[in-house]
Design a protein around this motif. Structure first.
Motif, PDB file in Angstrom:
ATOM      1  N   ASN A   8      36.173  32.787  32.946  1.00  0.00           N
ATOM      2  CA  ASN A   8      36.694  31.989  34.072  1.00  0.00           C
ATOM      3  C   ASN A   8      36.044  30.614  34.152  1.00  0.00           C
ATOM      4  O   ASN A   8      36.177  29.918  35.162  1.00  0.00           O
ATOM      5  CB  ASN A   8      36.544  32.738  35.395  1.00  0.00           C
ATOM      6  CG  ASN A   8      35.089  32.983  35.773  1.00  0.00           C
ATOM      7  OD1 ASN A   8      34.181  32.736  34.972  1.00  0.00           O
ATOM      8  ND2 ASN A   8      34.859  33.480  36.967  1.00  0.00           N
ATOM      9  N   GLU A  14      31.045  36.987  31.997  1.00  0.00           N
ATOM     10  CA  GLU A  14      31.441  38.280  32.545  1.00  0.00           C
ATOM     11  C   GLU A  14      30.918  39.398  31.636  1.00  0.00           C
ATOM     12  O   GLU A  14      30.737  39.202  30.432  1.00  0.00           O
ATOM     13  CB  GLU A  14      32.962  38.384  32.667  1.00  0.00           C
ATOM     14  CG  GLU A  14      33.542  37.699  33.899  1.00  0.00           C
ATOM     15  CD  GLU A  14      33.276  36.218  33.942  1.00  0.00           C
ATOM     16  OE1 GLU A  14      32.662  35.757  34.939  1.00  0.00           O
ATOM     17  OE2 GLU A  14      33.640  35.501  32.988  1.00  0.00           O
ATOM     18  N   TYR A  38      33.429  43.064  34.758  1.00  0.00           N
ATOM     19  CA  TYR A  38      32.632  42.747  35.944  1.00  0.00           C
ATOM     20  C   TYR A  38      32.232  41.275  35.881  1.00  0.00           C
ATOM     21  O   TYR A  38      32.005  40.727  34.802  1.00  0.00           O
ATOM     22  CB  TYR A  38      31.359  43.602  36.004  1.00  0.00           C
ATOM     23  CG  TYR A  38      31.617  45.073  36.196  1.00  0.00           C
ATOM     24  CD1 TYR A  38      31.631  45.641  37.469  1.00  0.00           C
ATOM     25  CD2 TYR A  38      31.860  45.896  35.104  1.00  0.00           C
ATOM     26  CE1 TYR A  38      31.876  46.991  37.633  1.00  0.00           C
ATOM     27  CE2 TYR A  38      32.108  47.245  35.260  1.00  0.00           C
ATOM     28  CZ  TYR A  38      32.117  47.796  36.526  1.00  0.00           C
ATOM     29  OH  TYR A  38      32.361  49.129  36.702  1.00  0.00           O
ATOM     30  N   THR A  39      32.149  40.647  37.056  1.00  0.00           N
ATOM     31  CA  THR A  39      31.699  39.264  37.131  1.00  0.00           C
ATOM     32  C   THR A  39      30.531  39.172  38.110  1.00  0.00           C
ATOM     33  O   THR A  39      30.073  40.187  38.649  1.00  0.00           O
ATOM     34  CB  THR A  39      32.852  38.330  37.546  1.00  0.00           C
ATOM     35  OG1 THR A  39      32.455  36.973  37.374  1.00  0.00           O
ATOM     36  CG2 THR A  39      33.289  38.569  38.982  1.00  0.00           C
ATOM     37  N   LYS A  46      30.421  41.917  40.839  1.00  0.00           N
ATOM     38  CA  LYS A  46      31.737  42.178  41.421  1.00  0.00           C
ATOM     39  C   LYS A  46      32.655  42.782  40.364  1.00  0.00           C
ATOM     40  O   LYS A  46      32.800  42.245  39.264  1.00  0.00           O
ATOM     41  CB  LYS A  46      32.356  40.888  41.968  1.00  0.00           C
ATOM     42  CG  LYS A  46      33.706  41.094  42.646  1.00  0.00           C
ATOM     43  CD  LYS A  46      34.197  39.812  43.296  1.00  0.00           C
ATOM     44  CE  LYS A  46      35.550  40.039  43.993  1.00  0.00           C
ATOM     45  NZ  LYS A  46      36.029  38.833  44.680  1.00  0.00           N
ATOM     46  N   VAL A  48      36.075  43.521  38.560  1.00  0.00           N
ATOM     47  CA  VAL A  48      37.276  42.712  38.380  1.00  0.00           C
ATOM     48  C   VAL A  48      38.491  43.575  38.079  1.00  0.00           C
ATOM     49  O   VAL A  48      39.504  43.511  38.764  1.00  0.00           O
ATOM     50  CB  VAL A  48      37.078  41.680  37.248  1.00  0.00           C
ATOM     51  CG1 VAL A  48      38.385  40.921  36.982  1.00  0.00           C
ATOM     52  CG2 VAL A  48      35.975  40.702  37.603  1.00  0.00           C
ATOM     53  N   ASP A  49      38.405  44.405  37.022  1.00  0.00           N
ATOM     54  CA  ASP A  49      39.577  45.175  36.614  1.00  0.00           C
ATOM     55  C   ASP A  49      39.140  46.269  35.656  1.00  0.00           C
ATOM     56  O   ASP A  49      38.015  46.260  35.145  1.00  0.00           O
ATOM     57  CB  ASP A  49      40.608  44.276  35.933  1.00  0.00           C
ATOM     58  CG  ASP A  49      42.035  44.793  36.078  1.00  0.00           C
ATOM     59  OD1 ASP A  49      42.197  45.966  36.471  1.00  0.00           O
ATOM     60  OD2 ASP A  49      42.966  44.029  35.791  1.00  0.00           O
ATOM     61  N   LEU A  83      41.153  34.877  35.853  1.00  0.00           N
ATOM     62  CA  LEU A  83      40.038  35.177  36.743  1.00  0.00           C
ATOM     63  C   LEU A  83      39.532  33.886  37.344  1.00  0.00           C
ATOM     64  O   LEU A  83      39.163  32.945  36.624  1.00  0.00           O
ATOM     65  CB  LEU A  83      38.923  35.886  35.967  1.00  0.00           C
ATOM     66  CG  LEU A  83      37.676  36.254  36.765  1.00  0.00           C
ATOM     67  CD1 LEU A  83      38.010  37.239  37.877  1.00  0.00           C
ATOM     68  CD2 LEU A  83      36.612  36.840  35.836  1.00  0.00           C
ATOM     69  N   GLY A  87      35.804  35.249  41.597  1.00  0.00           N
ATOM     70  CA  GLY A  87      35.851  36.639  41.164  1.00  0.00           C
ATOM     71  C   GLY A  87      37.161  37.341  41.428  1.00  0.00           C
ATOM     72  O   GLY A  87      37.308  38.521  41.082  1.00  0.00           O
ATOM     73  N   ASN A  88      38.122  36.647  42.042  1.00  0.00           N
ATOM     74  CA  ASN A  88      39.433  37.231  42.295  1.00  0.00           C
ATOM     75  C   ASN A  88      40.382  36.938  41.141  1.00  0.00           C
ATOM     76  O   ASN A  88      40.294  35.895  40.489  1.00  0.00           O
ATOM     77  CB  ASN A  88      40.034  36.674  43.592  1.00  0.00           C
ATOM     78  CG  ASN A  88      39.231  37.072  44.811  1.00  0.00           C
ATOM     79  OD1 ASN A  88      38.629  38.139  44.851  1.00  0.00           O
ATOM     80  ND2 ASN A  88      39.192  36.202  45.808  1.00  0.00           N
ATOM     81  N   LYS A  89      41.306  37.846  40.902  1.00  0.00           N
ATOM     82  CA  LYS A  89      42.335  37.620  39.895  1.00  0.00           C
ATOM     83  C   LYS A  89      43.520  36.893  40.521  1.00  0.00           C
ATOM     84  O   LYS A  89      43.825  37.085  41.688  1.00  0.00           O
ATOM     85  CB  LYS A  89      42.803  38.951  39.310  1.00  0.00           C
ATOM     86  CG  LYS A  89      41.768  39.696  38.503  1.00  0.00           C
ATOM     87  CD  LYS A  89      42.343  40.989  37.945  1.00  0.00           C
ATOM     88  CE  LYS A  89      42.805  41.911  39.066  1.00  0.00           C
ATOM     89  NZ  LYS A  89      43.440  43.137  38.563  1.00  0.00           N
TER      90      LYS A  89
END
Length: 279
Positions: A8, A14, A38-39, A46, A48-49, A83, A87-89
């Motif tokens: 990102n 990440e 994770y980020t 946080k 992520v997915d 990303l 930290g949000n997609k």
């Protein structure tokens, strides 16, 4: 396996867990299918997915996440997301299928598209795509996904994050530069002897590389060497033609002290230049 990679562009990598391929390449381990990402935001880890059996997750060359999944034999989804630094997609593009009048056959599927990230017909536009178009598009994107260099989890205590190299290397053809008038005069020019139908390639790394060599692969001979190639140094390599079997490559020592060797190749699909680890 696991790796650290900044996807990102916030200068903080990440943490990515992914499935190791069955075979090693050179001294590295590689894989495409991601288990979890994770980020790090505001001093905290946080999530992520994640990817799993019915929700395949991969990373594309532009650092977008590609998710392909299904919840039934009629409901399939393909999502492109990036990303954000928080930290949000963010959904960039989403396609999904719905059955036509309850028809469960693949040829009885409609394909919808939106950028809101929900498989909601009301928030989407119906496309002219067939189900085959949808599946072919997903397969093509997956084929272009990044092969991540990974460290085996079983070696975590011994190696930490030492030994990762691929994500620090960049190799591209001069023709790939966005600005055709890009000034290469300040780059160090390195040439193999008498290149036949030569190809010009730009090489750089975001890490210092010890014992850097430009190689003639057939003989293993070094045609250029540098005890320490600094991260801010950029080379223009004048090589043999890349149209057939690779003739040139590079080698260096990674931060685990191992010699790593990479062939310089050209994609037959779009002409882009890439590196592939070799023995």
């Amino acid at each position: 396996g696991y790796t650290l990679q900044d996807i990102n562009n916030d200068k903080v990598p990440e943490l990515i867990f992914a499935i190791l391929d069955n075979e090693k390449q050179g001294k590295g381990y590689y894989g495409k299918d991601i288990y979890a990402v994770y980020t790090f935001v505001d001093g905290k880890i946080k999530f992520v997915d994640e990817g799993w059996a019915r929700s395949n997750l991969q990373l594309l060359p532009n650092n977008m996440l590609l998710m392909r999944g299904n919840s039934s034999n009629t409901d399939y989804v393909l999502v492109l997301e990036d990303l954000l630094p928080n930290g949000n997609k963010r959904c960039v593009d989403m396609y999904f299928t719905r059955s036509k009048n309850g028809n469960a056959a693949v040829n009885g599927l409609d394909v919808y598209r939106n950028d809101v990230g929900r498989d909601d017909v009301a928030a989407s536009q119906k496309t002219n795509m067939t189900a085959d178009d949808f599946f072919d598009m997903g397969a093509e994107m997956a084929g272009d996904s990044v092969k991540l260099e990974l460290l085996p989890l079983k070696e975590c205590k011994q190696r930490g994050f030492k030994g990762l190299a691929m994500q620090y290397l960049e190799c591209m053809g001069v023709h790939e530069l966005q600005d055709a008038k890009f000034d290469l005069s300040k780059y160090e020019q390195v040439s193999v002897p008498n290149p036949f139908k030569g190809a010009d390639v730009i090489f750089r790394s975001t890490r210092n590389l010890e014992e850097f060599r430009l190689l003639e692969l057939a003989s293993g001979k070094s045609v250029y060497s540098k005890d320490l190639l600094m991260a801010d140094e950029k080379l223009v390599l004048h090589l043999e033609s890349l149209e057939t079997i690779p003739k040139n490559g590079i080698s260096f020592k990674d931060d685990a002290g191992r010699e790593r060797r990479f062939a310089i190749l050209q994609s037959g699909k779009d002409g882009s230049i890439y590196l592939q680890e070799i023995e």
